[in-house]
Design an enzyme around this catalytic site. Structure first.
Site, short mmCIF file in Angstrom:
data_model
loop_
_atom_site.label_atom_id
_atom_site.label_comp_id
_atom_site.label_asym_id
_atom_site.label_seq_id
_atom_site.Cartn_x
_atom_site.Cartn_y
_atom_site.Cartn_z
N GLY A 21 0.87 -1.09 0.09
CA GLY A 21 0.13 0.06 -0.05
C GLY A 21 0.75 1.18 0.13
O GLY A 21 2.24 1.21 0.18
N SER A 95 6.02 -1.90 -2.26
CA SER A 95 5.90 -2.78 -3.37
C SER A 95 4.78 -2.38 -4.34
O SER A 95 3.81 -3.17 -4.61
CB SER A 95 5.58 -4.20 -2.84
OG SER A 95 4.60 -4.53 -2.02
#
Ligand code: ADX
Length: 183
Positions: A21, A95
């Site tokens: 996130g 990520s």
């Protein structure tokens, strides 16, 4: 092997809970609360947090797409070792690229990889700005900043999605525990 609602998977025998996130979405907060709740139940658990990994193992990497890919690859490999040792490894990393998260899933092994989308609206994350980084990115002092000058690709099919703007941390962690079906 314990049978759970996810079939024959036994996450307690070692798995990776991968929190993805935006910066400020609540990944680290959820990770720490989940760690506490699992260890209260006597589970072996370890947290790999992006900010900490980037000050050590990944300190040579930048935030370019290639730098982030390598960051995800190294942490995937480390998390796999934890999972193989029978530990629930919680990874908290922006990520931002789906392709990199898919690679992480392949490295860890599909049956023990739990992708959790820690979802908060961009405006909320920018407003929270716990480290003052959004303001710096807006001022051009940080380049390739996720959500401003670098992309974030939301997960296509996460195992769990948390709306951290709508549920409190206990509710969010409860959702992950329910998915893991830990005793
Ligand atoms: S990732 O994209 O490679 O997965 P990671 O989770 O390791 O990112 O690191 C993100 C943390 O690095 C953020 O929480 C923030 O504190 C810091 N940071 C510094 N520069 C940037 C940037 N350009 N984009 C995103 N985060 C950054």
């Amino acid at each position: 092997m314990k049978v759970t609602q996810q079939g024959s998977r036994n996450f307690e025998a070692g798995c990776v809970v991968w929190l993805t996130g935006l910066s400020g979405a609540g990944k680290s907060t959820v990770a720490q609360e989940l760690r506490q709740r699992l260890s209260d139940r006597g589970k072996s658990v370890f947290v790999l947090d992006g900010d900490i990994m980037r000050s050590g193992l990944c300190s040579d990497l930048d935030f370019s797409p290639a730098g982030r890919k390598e960051n995800v690859r190294r942490i995937s490999e480390v998390s796999r070792l934890f999972a193989e040792a029978g530990i629930i490894c919680i990874v908290a990393l922006i990520s931002p690229y789906q392709e990199d998260r898919n690679s992480a899933r392949r490295i860890v092994g599909t049956g023990r990889f739990v992708e959790v989308y820690v979802n908060a609206p961009f405006e909320v994350c920018e407003h929270r700005d716990p480290k003052g980084l959004y303001a710096k990115a807006r001022a051009g002092q940080i380049k390739d900043f996720t959500g401003i000058s670098a992309p974030y690709e939301p997960p296509v099919k996460p195992e769990v999605e948390l709306l951290t703007n709508e549920s409190d941390v206990n509710g969010c962690v409860g959702k992950i525990l329910e998915y893991l079906a830990v005793s």
